[in-house]
Design an enzyme around this catalytic site. Structure first.
Site, short mmCIF file in Angstrom:
data_model
loop_
_atom_site.label_atom_id
_atom_site.label_comp_id
_atom_site.label_asym_id
_atom_site.label_seq_id
_atom_site.Cartn_x
_atom_site.Cartn_y
_atom_site.Cartn_z
N CYS A 116 0.84 -1.19 0.00
CA CYS A 116 0.00 0.00 0.00
C CYS A 116 0.88 1.25 0.00
CB CYS A 116 -0.89 -0.02 1.24
SG CYS A 116 -1.81 1.50 1.47
N CYS A 169 0.23 2.86 3.79
CA CYS A 169 0.63 2.23 5.06
C CYS A 169 1.57 1.06 4.87
CB CYS A 169 -0.60 1.76 5.84
SG CYS A 169 -1.43 0.34 5.06
N CYS A 181 -6.43 -2.32 0.12
CA CYS A 181 -5.51 -2.39 1.25
C CYS A 181 -6.28 -2.99 2.43
CB CYS A 181 -4.98 -1.01 1.61
SG CYS A 181 -3.97 -1.06 3.09
N ASP A 231 21.12 0.06 -18.27
CA ASP A 231 21.16 -1.21 -17.55
C ASP A 231 20.20 -2.18 -18.24
OD1 ASP A 231 21.25 -3.26 -15.77
OD2 ASP A 231 20.40 -2.15 -14.08
#
Lengths: 241, 463
Positions: free
Chosen positions: B214, B217, B236, B369
């Site tokens: 999330c 959080c 979430c 890369d």
């Protein structure tokens, strides 16, 4: 014969294509008729921490690295240390390499303890080292791509994996790259590292298989494609570091 | 009327552009660089003169297709969009597009700015151009050596958007939790789009750890459906962040080899419920939804929007097709694992066994890369591949990736020279068949140039 690979925090520490290292270990075992199984180990108490013969620990974003550092500070860190003491090998890259060390010193604030498996410490640096990385070692050349701002310094128990030919390596000062301590290797080589550097992949396979098998003798593989990739990457690195 | 400095910068940029044209060169960036060097405020000075304002289209994948769709829509409604079309989508590309369109006195001929902005440049650009609308398609890992880490980038974009006036229209992908987290202000004017067809996507999160946590959080997100990487129907578990309600939504998607039929729900459903997206792949459905949602935010009528979409033709390397000697080359630009996986899903969903020409470069515009190829799902692609010809500055890395994904050596050939690689790939394909070209940006340019020399395609900057 069979090979057990533990992939550490694949959901959090798997950016920059480090998954190729797990693919390389599995395929190079299978091509020799050795069954290979990969199991993920993430945040939260591990079931069967004694299962893997070899662990892979890749690089992550800062957010992931915080969560993983906190996880390794608990029981899982103890499990990992026990696993190494009982003969398991570890291959770690970038963030994983830093987290296996004794501590990480941020620019501000107190030092954050690491898993204490490699005798290395890492300090935050201002300038990020981004570019091709070519390394020479007594056992063979290595090539990859580095992308880190941490500066890693080796303590007396760890020896460098090799010396820097192109790029910055551990800290941009002492020309060393990576660390080896027993069967634990850390380095800054993304790329992925092991497919293009097959001697290192086979070294880890040998160590891993020896944990539960005696008289391990790895058959020779046709590495023409691997060496062609290493040669091209090295030439590019020398032309455009 | 722009100020004197902007006019001087405009003139210098235009002269550079003319000079490059006389030499037969494309002019997608250098004239912009010249103008910006003389007047760092050049972009804002010229974009202030645009009556319909500026739309910034950003995100990792789909910028070019979404802005081209939007450009077609704007044109169908009678507007004259100025679009930095050629894919040179940094500051200087925007400046180059503005000055190419402007009169010698620095007044734009067009009336709408339609700017593709690299996600890393977005925070710096939005403050200067004061856009009327900002579209973010998705946020995936891309060229990490340039953009570094995705979470930090999302925070920077969110902060920059929060600094814009509240009436700025934000057009955001509700199915991408990182993009959905970009609307920070409570009073933000957001139009969300997404896909609400339960038959689309799978249950197992794909192993790309871009944003499985999330954004608020850090709890692991739960997924009901995963469409691609971290895009899907998410929630979430702590309930502090939920997938926003979709203003423009695809309630039914039928994918086909040449395009998709899409039933539109959300606010738009009342009038027109079925549209045709004439480019294949679920990701192009997302691009179409982004374009429709933006059109709505700009108050453009739906009939024009749908008509323009139905006539859409793909851009450079976005599944565009080229006929050569009775065979078809289908050009697919790839640059990151999520885009690669979306492209191969579009190729394989209709049961193709592709003949491939694959090219990997590692210049700045490709990402230096090349590690990302190990995150892309070559394991799904390899068993379906009929034959692969590999080229590019880092072709050996790509060949190695195919080897480790299980493609037998006899199906794989490495040919370093781009023209020779095209010839080899076409030679292996039977008459009337298709060769799929998967290439990174500068590798695609090299292949395009080789094709232009044979007369098969026009040079790229005339696109």
């Amino acid at each position: 014969m069979d090979l057990r690979i533990g992939h550490l925090y694949p959901d959090l520490m798997s950016i920059y294509g480090d998954k190729g290292n797990v693919i390389a270990l599995s395929q190079r075992a299978r091509w020799r008729g050795i069954a290979a199984e990969v199991r993920p180990y993430s945040v939260g108490e591990w079931r069967e921490p004694e299962w893997p013969d070899v662990w892979f620990f890749g690089g992550g974003q800062d957010q992931g690295q915080d969560l993983v550092g906190a996880d390794l500070a608990g029981r899982n860190g103890e499990s990992l240390r026990k696993s190494v003491a009982s003969g398991a090998a570890i291959f770690s890259v970038c963030g994983g390499y830093q987290l296996l060390g004794t501590e990480y010193v941020p620019e501000v604030g107190a030092a954050i303890p690491g898993a204490g498996i490699l005798d290395v410490t890492t300090r935050a640096g201002r300038k990020r080292f981004v570019g091709n990385l070519v390394v020479d070692s007594a056992d063979g050349p290595l090539v990859g791509f580095e992308n880190h701002s941490g500066r890693t310094y080796l303590g007396p128990k760890a020896v460098p994996l090799g010396s820097v030919v192109v790029g910055n390596g551990n800290n941009g000062e002492d020309k060393t790259e990576g660390a080896i301590q027993g069967k634990v290797i850390g380095c800054y080589l993304h790329g992925s590292c092991l497919p293009k550097n097959p001697w290192l992949a086979d070294r880890l396979l040998q160590w891993a298989l020896e944990r539960r098998h005696t008289d391990v003798k790895l058959a020779k593989l046709d590495d023409e494609a691997e060496l062609a990739a290493r040669t091209q990457a090295t030439e590019v690195a020398q032309a455009r570091p | 009327m722009p100020d004197a400095l902007a006019i001087v910068a405009n003139t210098a940029g235009k002269l550079t552009r003319e000079g490059l044209r006389v030499m037969g060169r494309g002019a997608t960036a250098l004239p912009g660089l010249v103008a910006l060097t003389l007047d760092p405020d050049f972009i804002s000075a010229l974009s202030r003169e645009l009556p319909h304002g500026v739309v910034c289209v950003s995100g990792t994948n789909g910028k070019t297709t979404t802005s081209r769709m939007l450009s077609d829509i704007a044109r169908a409604t009678g507007w004259a969009p100025i679009h930095n079309r050629s894919g040179s989508n940094l500051d200087r590309g925007v400046a180059a597009a503005l000055l190419a369109d402007a009169t010698w006195s620095g007044e734009p001929r067009g009336d709408l700015g339609l700017f593709e902005i690299d996600e890393a440049s977005l925070p710096g650009v939005v403050g200067r151009v004061r856009p009327r609308a900002v579209v973010v398609t998705n946020l995936f890992r891309d060229q990490m050596d340039r953009y570094f880490e995705l979470d930090a980038l999302a925070r920077r974009i969110g902060d920059a958007l929060a600094g814009l006036p509240a009436e700025t229209a934000l057009v955001l992908n509700a199915d991408d939790p990182l993009v959905a987290s970009l609307a920070i202000r409570k009073d933000a004017n957001v139009t969300y789009f997404g896909v609400d067809d339960d038959a689309v996507g799978g249950n197992v999160p794909q192993a790309i750890s871009d944003a499985t946590r999330c954004p608020r959080c850090r709890s692991p997100l739960r997924y009901e459906r995963v469409v691609l990487a971290h895009v899907g129907v998410w929630s979430c578990p702590t309930g502090d962040f939920t997938r926003p309600a979709r203003d423009v939504s695809a309630t039914k998607v039928v994918l086909g080899p040449r395009g998709s039929e899409v039933v539109i729900g959300g606010v738009l459903a009342s009038m027109y419920d079925e549209i045709r997206v004439p480019v294949p792949g679920l990701y192009n459905v997302y691009n179409a939804l982004a374009a429709l949602a933006t059109a709505r935010a700009l108050a453009i009528g739906l009939p024009e929007s749908i008509r323009a979409l139905a006539n859409f033709t793909p851009a450079f390397g976005r599944l565009e097709t080229v006929e050569v000697n009775g065979k078809t080359l289908r050009l697919v630009l790839v640059k990151n694992p999520a885009g690669f996986n979306a492209a191969i899903a579009a190729l394989l969903e209709t049961g193709r066994h592709p003949r491939l020409l694959a090219a990997l470069n590692d210049r700045d515009a490709d990402g230096r890369d090349v590690s990302w190829i190990w995150d892309a799902d070559f394991e799904t692609l390899a068993p379906a591949v009929e034959h692969a010809v590999i080229t590019g500055l880092r072709g050996r890395d790509l060949a190695l990736r195919f080897k480790y994904a299980g493609l037998p050596a006899e199906k794989l050939a490495v040919v370093d020279d781009p023209a020779a690689a095209i010839e080899k790939a076409l030679g292996l394909a039977p008459a009337g068949s298709e060769v799929v070209v998967l290439a990174t940006y500068t590798a695609m340019l090299a292949l395009r140039e080789a094709l232009a020399r044979t007369g098969a395609v026009a040079p790229f900057w005339e696109d």
